[in-house]
Design a protein around this motif. Sequence first.
Motif, PDB file in Angstrom:
ATOM      1  N   LYS A 144      -6.797  -4.361   4.248  1.00  0.00           N
ATOM      2  CA  LYS A 144      -5.957  -4.169   3.052  1.00  0.00           C
ATOM      3  C   LYS A 144      -4.897  -3.098   3.328  1.00  0.00           C
ATOM      4  O   LYS A 144      -3.755  -3.216   2.891  1.00  0.00           O
ATOM      5  CB  LYS A 144      -6.846  -3.743   1.880  1.00  0.00           C
ATOM      6  N   THR A 145      -5.291  -2.057   4.029  1.00  0.00           N
ATOM      7  CA  THR A 145      -4.373  -0.947   4.304  1.00  0.00           C
ATOM      8  C   THR A 145      -3.254  -1.366   5.255  1.00  0.00           C
ATOM      9  O   THR A 145      -2.096  -0.995   5.072  1.00  0.00           O
ATOM     10  CB  THR A 145      -5.146   0.236   4.921  1.00  0.00           C
ATOM     11  N   LEU A 146      -3.601  -2.157   6.260  1.00  0.00           N
ATOM     12  CA  LEU A 146      -2.649  -2.420   7.338  1.00  0.00           C
ATOM     13  C   LEU A 146      -1.756  -3.634   7.126  1.00  0.00           C
ATOM     14  O   LEU A 146      -0.592  -3.627   7.507  1.00  0.00           O
ATOM     15  CB  LEU A 146      -3.403  -2.618   8.664  1.00  0.00           C
ATOM     16  N   LEU A 147      -2.296  -4.707   6.562  1.00  0.00           N
ATOM     17  CA  LEU A 147      -1.622  -6.006   6.678  1.00  0.00           C
ATOM     18  C   LEU A 147      -0.540  -6.280   5.651  1.00  0.00           C
ATOM     19  O   LEU A 147      -0.767  -6.172   4.443  1.00  0.00           O
ATOM     20  CB  LEU A 147      -2.648  -7.139   6.592  1.00  0.00           C
TER      21      LEU A 147
ATOM     22  N   MET B  74       0.824  -1.204   0.000  1.00  0.00           N
ATOM     23  CA  MET B  74       0.000   0.000   0.000  1.00  0.00           C
ATOM     24  C   MET B  74       0.860   1.257   0.000  1.00  0.00           C
ATOM     25  O   MET B  74       0.480   2.279  -0.554  1.00  0.00           O
ATOM     26  CB  MET B  74      -0.931   0.012   1.214  1.00  0.00           C
ATOM     27  N   ARG B  75       2.019   1.159   0.635  1.00  0.00           N
ATOM     28  CA  ARG B  75       2.918   2.316   0.682  1.00  0.00           C
ATOM     29  C   ARG B  75       3.260   2.769  -0.746  1.00  0.00           C
ATOM     30  O   ARG B  75       3.241   3.960  -1.056  1.00  0.00           O
ATOM     31  CB  ARG B  75       4.175   1.948   1.464  1.00  0.00           C
ATOM     32  N   ASP B  76       3.540   1.818  -1.617  1.00  0.00           N
ATOM     33  CA  ASP B  76       3.852   2.160  -3.007  1.00  0.00           C
ATOM     34  C   ASP B  76       2.640   2.765  -3.719  1.00  0.00           C
ATOM     35  O   ASP B  76       2.752   3.742  -4.448  1.00  0.00           O
ATOM     36  CB  ASP B  76       4.289   0.902  -3.778  1.00  0.00           C
ATOM     37  N   TYR B  77       1.478   2.148  -3.495  1.00  0.00           N
ATOM     38  CA  TYR B  77       0.268   2.663  -4.139  1.00  0.00           C
ATOM     39  C   TYR B  77      -0.006   4.097  -3.711  1.00  0.00           C
ATOM     40  O   TYR B  77      -0.383   4.938  -4.524  1.00  0.00           O
ATOM     41  CB  TYR B  77      -0.949   1.809  -3.776  1.00  0.00           C
ATOM     42  N   VAL B  78       0.174   4.351  -2.417  1.00  0.00           N
ATOM     43  CA  VAL B  78      -0.103   5.696  -1.902  1.00  0.00           C
ATOM     44  C   VAL B  78       0.823   6.697  -2.577  1.00  0.00           C
ATOM     45  O   VAL B  78       0.394   7.773  -2.994  1.00  0.00           O
ATOM     46  CB  VAL B  78       0.040   5.735  -0.359  1.00  0.00           C
ATOM     47  N   LYS B  79       2.089   6.289  -2.718  1.00  0.00           N
ATOM     48  CA  LYS B  79       3.061   7.185  -3.352  1.00  0.00           C
ATOM     49  C   LYS B  79       2.608   7.526  -4.784  1.00  0.00           C
ATOM     50  O   LYS B  79       2.580   8.674  -5.182  1.00  0.00           O
ATOM     51  CB  LYS B  79       4.444   6.518  -3.367  1.00  0.00           C
ATOM     52  N   ASN B  80       2.248   6.484  -5.538  1.00  0.00           N
ATOM     53  CA  ASN B  80       1.849   6.703  -6.929  1.00  0.00           C
ATOM     54  C   ASN B  80       0.545   7.483  -7.043  1.00  0.00           C
ATOM     55  O   ASN B  80       0.389   8.311  -7.931  1.00  0.00           O
ATOM     56  CB  ASN B  80       1.693   5.367  -7.652  1.00  0.00           C
TER      57      ASN B  80
END
Lengths: 394, 394
Positions: free
Chosen positions: B115-118, A6-12
């Motif tokens: 989905k956000t956390l795991l 998710m970290r990558d998705y958030v960045k994009n």
Amino acid sequence: MISEKMRDYVKNSSAIRAMFEEGRRMASLYGEDKVYDFSLGNPNAPPPIGVENAVMEILKKEKGPSLHGYMNNSGFLDVREEVGKTINKKHGTAFCPDNIIMTVGAAGGLNVVLKTLLNPKDEVIVFAPFFGEYKSYIENYDGVLSVVSPDMETFLPDLKEFEEKVNKKTKAVIINSPNNPTGVVYSEEFIKQLSNILERKEEEYKTSIYLISDEPYRELVYDGMEVPYLTNYYRNTIVVYSFSKALSIPGERIGYLVFPKELDDFRDIVDGANVATRILGFVNAPSLFQKVAAKCISEKTDLSYYDRNRRALYEGLMKMGFTCLKPQGAFYLFVKSPESDERNFCQRAKKYHILMVPGSSFSCPGYVRLAYCVTYETIVNALPKFEELIKEYK
Amino acid sequence: MISEKMRDYVKNSSAIRAMFEEGRRMASLYGEDKVYDFSLGNPNAPPPIGVENAVMEILKKEKGPSLHGYMNNSGFLDVREEVGKTINKKHGTAFCPDNIIMTVGAAGGLNVVLKTLLNPKDEVIVFAPFFGEYKSYIENYDGVLSVVSPDMETFLPDLKEFEEKVNKKTKAVIINSPNNPTGVVYSEEFIKQLSNILERKEEEYKTSIYLISDEPYRELVYDGMEVPYLTNYYRNTIVVYSFSKALSIPGERIGYLVFPKELDDFRDIVDGANVATRILGFVNAPSLFQKVAAKCISEKTDLSYYDRNRRALYEGLMKMGFTCLKPQGAFYLFVKSPESDERNFCQRAKKYHILMVPGSSFSCPGYVRLAYCVTYETIVNALPKFEELIKEYK
């Protein structure tokens, strides 16, 4: 502390949000009517009057908790019956409620299908340029995206490359016609060639390859264009439909899936899709709007609204020297960037308060997407700005 | 040819469907009123009249495409503002729209949060007995379910066992009060003890452990019971709410998430949850019913409807010698099976046309769940059948 994926998705995704916020910032600085925002696929044509009437009628007729209650995960039986009948009448198919699952829009439907089909590392082929979200949908289920490039003249997928990219791990192919972002409608001839390749490859690898036809723009076609119904051409076709654009109700999240009984492992797939609907948290498509969609299934948003925009924008831009493909459907215009890095071009356009999406977002750099589901006035007022913009390149 | 993971789910879910179909089959054989189906949590109390009025008013007032159009993935700003204000007034919190994301029901909300956390292999603790779907939701994101057993007297989670099970890999804890399937409401004292353990463990492992409070039954409590608002007790709390039961509109799929700004990595989590909403295919909570929920946020389904059922069923069953916990909230009664294998008991009950869910489905064998969100008549007519059933065990 959020997940690494998710970290990558958030960045994009911050790039998209940045553009959206830029639009909002511009509007507050210069006034709403001085900003030409072609970045969003949010229909500006009002829903047909039938939508509101349907809501009223349904509320009057159906009392009690059942209208707003849970039903089978597939959706209301009468709604699925109506959907099947309507497709049958239009396309000579023979679907019954068993072949239909109502979904939370096409995005929800695609997730349900991919969750049902994909094992980790399974490959899903998409045709560039394509709706960027396909990548996330596929990766949600640890699938692997495989991109086939287009013929740069017609923007049809390069079938030779396609044939080379289909392999033992290919579980599905996503097709999107009328296409976002090009507006191209795939012809019957093209569909036949594609089906032919798929059948040969299934035979060669002794696998099932599912063709997932994502059709939110099916009803939005111009000049009497026909959109072939893919289940009539290829056995292993799953149709993903949305009422978002046809009825201008994208916020209501209502669509459906079609699973022909000819599918390999039909029963498992339908059962799996029902379970996926449940465990992904959709549970069922919104109940009132299932009924509304069924009642309005033969209605359509005002196509002339988009057609007028299409012609004004296409002709306007062509006249000033832009190169673009005349869209046959949907409400997007795919325009060649006058400089090779189209992100620079988008950046320059902002000076004139024009917002567009770089083709890179659709795996097709060198182009930009203009969504013409805006008001006609936006287009008329934007054209002189485009004129100033192109002058910078002359 | 469906995914391996889904193949298992389909197999397991066929048991639930079998029961549902058994109910339908019985109803067609013996008549709807001769079947006592306590298996489904589908509210039978009608929505408050305000719901229908709200739909009418909104349609009259808001014209044009925006009502049914896309908005920010978080939902309409005015709706989120109203949600925040209402929570603040009731619970002394200070939430603004930034803290709220509208969701496709609580099931959708839980999927968005997980989905956000795991990351794969992250552990999520749940308290038995628990809503069986939690397992699938957690496994959707390759998380690992860790189950804490209850104190068999109070059906409160065993906090000693909980403390032992929290470890370095514990990413989240799901709590559900009022509880499905027991109807237990966790007291303030209990919440304080739980928070205390979590804080110590966060300190010990230098990690963030998120407490996910799944609250679809918050409004359904009896005898003036208070349900503590968890963000007031534990910093890393995320609230998952649904209007499904409070307004009797489960089919409309509308709920919200609350992310207090005190959360560790608050900004990343909210950004992540927005992206998750998008890429899981929800895109946004259904637009019209976002507005309806906001308008009806202070209304409530007729609690006396469920309370009458609760008392009739609880007292009736106790009188004939069943052992059950008096529910303080929700609309479920958790009854001790008169034989150790409660699936046998459920099987025997079918002879009397009584349908119940085995406690094994909630990781708590030896008990059965009765959903009393049925009509009062169903309960009155079922009681003599229960009498006959228990006689078999005397």
